[in-house]
Design a protein around this motif. Structure first.
Motif, PDB file in Angstrom:
ATOM      1  N   PHE A  65      -3.778   6.661  -2.526  1.00 28.95           N
ATOM      2  CA  PHE A  65      -4.901   7.124  -1.718  1.00 28.95           C
ATOM      3  C   PHE A  65      -6.234   7.028  -2.467  1.00 28.95           C
ATOM      4  O   PHE A  65      -7.239   6.608  -1.889  1.00 28.95           O
ATOM      5  CB  PHE A  65      -4.650   8.560  -1.252  1.00 28.95           C
ATOM      6  CG  PHE A  65      -5.633   9.042  -0.222  1.00 28.95           C
ATOM      7  CD1 PHE A  65      -5.559   8.623   1.086  1.00 28.95           C
ATOM      8  CD2 PHE A  65      -6.660   9.913  -0.578  1.00 28.95           C
ATOM      9  CE1 PHE A  65      -6.473   9.053   2.039  1.00 28.95           C
ATOM     10  CE2 PHE A  65      -7.571  10.350   0.362  1.00 28.95           C
ATOM     11  CZ  PHE A  65      -7.479   9.921   1.671  1.00 28.95           C
ATOM     12  N   PRO A  66      -6.296   7.388  -3.764  1.00 31.46           N
ATOM     13  CA  PRO A  66      -7.568   7.258  -4.483  1.00 31.46           C
ATOM     14  C   PRO A  66      -8.104   5.825  -4.497  1.00 31.46           C
ATOM     15  O   PRO A  66      -9.319   5.624  -4.475  1.00 31.46           O
ATOM     16  CB  PRO A  66      -7.226   7.743  -5.897  1.00 31.46           C
ATOM     17  CG  PRO A  66      -6.085   8.690  -5.703  1.00 31.46           C
ATOM     18  CD  PRO A  66      -5.274   8.078  -4.597  1.00 31.46           C
ATOM     19  N   LEU A  67      -7.227   4.835  -4.521  1.00 29.40           N
ATOM     20  CA  LEU A  67      -7.680   3.443  -4.486  1.00 29.40           C
ATOM     21  C   LEU A  67      -8.265   3.100  -3.121  1.00 29.40           C
ATOM     22  O   LEU A  67      -9.283   2.391  -3.033  1.00 29.40           O
ATOM     23  CB  LEU A  67      -6.514   2.505  -4.814  1.00 29.40           C
ATOM     24  CG  LEU A  67      -6.798   1.002  -4.685  1.00 29.40           C
ATOM     25  CD1 LEU A  67      -7.991   0.587  -5.538  1.00 29.40           C
ATOM     26  CD2 LEU A  67      -5.545   0.195  -5.063  1.00 29.40           C
ATOM     27  N   ARG A  68      -7.665   3.607  -2.062  1.00 28.11           N
ATOM     28  CA  ARG A  68      -8.203   3.356  -0.727  1.00 28.11           C
ATOM     29  C   ARG A  68      -9.594   3.964  -0.582  1.00 28.11           C
ATOM     30  O   ARG A  68     -10.504   3.339  -0.008  1.00 28.11           O
ATOM     31  CB  ARG A  68      -7.245   3.918   0.333  1.00 28.11           C
ATOM     32  CG  ARG A  68      -5.911   3.198   0.381  1.00 28.11           C
ATOM     33  CD  ARG A  68      -4.921   3.868   1.316  1.00 28.11           C
ATOM     34  NE  ARG A  68      -5.401   3.901   2.701  1.00 28.11           N
ATOM     35  CZ  ARG A  68      -4.675   4.328   3.719  1.00 28.11           C
ATOM     36  NH1 ARG A  68      -3.431   4.770   3.512  1.00 28.11           N
ATOM     37  NH2 ARG A  68      -5.170   4.333   4.953  1.00 28.11           N
ATOM     38  N   VAL A  69      -9.768   5.171  -1.110  1.00 24.02           N
ATOM     39  CA  VAL A  69     -11.078   5.820  -1.024  1.00 24.02           C
ATOM     40  C   VAL A  69     -12.091   5.080  -1.902  1.00 24.02           C
ATOM     41  O   VAL A  69     -13.251   4.909  -1.523  1.00 24.02           O
ATOM     42  CB  VAL A  69     -10.973   7.304  -1.423  1.00 24.02           C
ATOM     43  CG1 VAL A  69     -12.336   7.970  -1.368  1.00 24.02           C
ATOM     44  CG2 VAL A  69     -10.000   8.036  -0.498  1.00 24.02           C
TER      45      VAL A  69
END
Length: 387
Positions: A309-313
């Motif tokens: 999720f941090p990479l998507r954000v």
């Protein structure tokens, strides 16, 4: 295969530059330009192999978009939008894919994703009504993706979906008359109580989970990427390409320019040299941000892993920052280009207007994306579906 497409696109750039003013005057891309892009294979880059596509790495697609936009901003914008839609169609139920591509795998889809439609559930699907703005390149498509809210029995929204409609089910109203991206033909779409079968819809709740029924038949890692990553970078990338076009135009203009006030050569002015260096660095940084994140996302899905999720954000953070860097580069160059650069028909002023027009697209809203990143970093719930 992607390199062949990129080489063919490069050969078209002089033609797109030559047509840029005519494209702006006509307020739409010419049929000749769309056909030329089709013949390069550009629109097949992100299309499923089952329907003649290449299933290319998204960064190959973005490189092609940047090239096109560096010659003509409007053509690059329409190419980016129409070119990323085959990827999303690959997430739909295969019945929908067959309806669009079964007889002609060159069929194109335009879009307007804002949830302006209202869908009433009926037997087998939905009764769908609405009006949408900003459907770029709609004159060159025979299907359209439209955003709409599914209403519950009490009339309140229960889902947000993309609805796929054929040309017979909607009207196009010619309303596009703007100061930037004038050639994109981003006209209005009108729908009045048409039936859309369930299989021609895709829930944003599912795409937010990187899921679509089309993954059952389109198994390449490409189709496991987040919608928000692919689409948002497709909207940022043409702006970066426009900045590159402005840069090339500025350098060419500065080499030949003599300042009327001093009689000196503009190319010998160290301040112009600094602007060139700063703009080039900003454009390079924008490209690297986009490509780094998509490379990382592709590595995860290729290895069969869930994208963190941090990479998507971060991908959304960098997408809006890349757009901002491109705008800053264009502004830095334009403000010292001189009065002659203001003349209608000159490329610098057109790229400046087009880039700023692209910046105001909702997906390029910097504050919204940066708030999401800050929320994730602080351990708060991210209040947005576009990640």
């Amino acid at each position: 295969m992607s390199e062949q497409v990129l080489d063919a696109v490069r050969e078209l750039l002089p033609v797109f530059r030559e047509r840029a003013q005519a494209t702006e005057d006509a307020r739409r891309i010419s049929e000749e330009s769309i056909k030329a892009l089709q013949e390069t294979g550009f629109f097949k880059l992100l299309q499923p192999a089952r329907y003649g596509g290449m299933e290319a790495h998204p960064n190959d697609f973005y490189r092609a978009v940047r090239l096109i936009a560096s010659a003509c901003g409007s053509t690059g914008w329409v190419a980016a939008v129409l070119g990323c839609h085959p990827w999303q169609l690959g997430l739909f139920d295969d019945r929908a894919q067959r309806e669009v591509w079964g007889e002609d795998d060159d069929t194109r889809v335009s879009s307007s994703y804002a949830p302006m439609g209202r869908a009433k559930p009926v037997d087998g699907g939905f009764e769908f009504t609405g009006r949408w703005s900003f459907s770029s390149g709609c004159d060159h498509a025979t299907w359209v993706f439209l955003g709409g809210l599914v209403l519950g029995v009490d009339g309140t929204p229960v889902d947000f979906r993309t609805f796929l409609l054929p040309r017979a089910d909607y009207l196009i109203e010619d309303v596009w008359d703007t100061i930037g991206l004038r050639g994109t033909g981003s006209n209005d779409i009108v729908v009045d109580k048409v039936f859309v079968p369930e299989y021609r819809t895709l829930s944003f709740m599912d795409t937010g989970k990187c899921y679509g029924p089309g993954q059952a038949v389109n198994t390449a890692p490409l189709y496991k990427l987040p919608f928000a990553s692919v689409f948002s970078c497709s909207i940022a990338t043409p702006v970066i390409g426009m900045a590159a076009g402005a840069y090339d135009a500025y350098v060419t203009h500065t080499r030949e320019r003599v300042r009327a006030s001093t009689g000196g050569k503009a190319a010998e002015d160290p301040f112009n040299q600094i602007r060139i260096a700063e703009a080039a660095s900003g454009i390079d940084a924008a490209v690297l941000q986009i490509e780094r994140n998509l490379d990382e996302e592709m590595r995860y899905v290729t290895e069969g892993e869930k994208i963190p999720f941090p990479l998507r954000v971060r991908t959304r953070r960098d997408q809006v920052n890349a757009t901002g860097a491109a705008i800053a580069a264009v502004d830095r160059l334009f403000e010292s280009a001189g009065g002659r650069a203001l003349k209608v028909g000159t490329p610098i002023q057109r790229f400046w207007r087009d880039a700023h027009a692209g910046r105001v697209h909702a997906i390029n809203d910097p504050e919204k994306a940066l708030v999401m990143y800050g929320q994730e970093q602080l351990g708060l719930k991210v209040q947005d579906a576009w990640i």
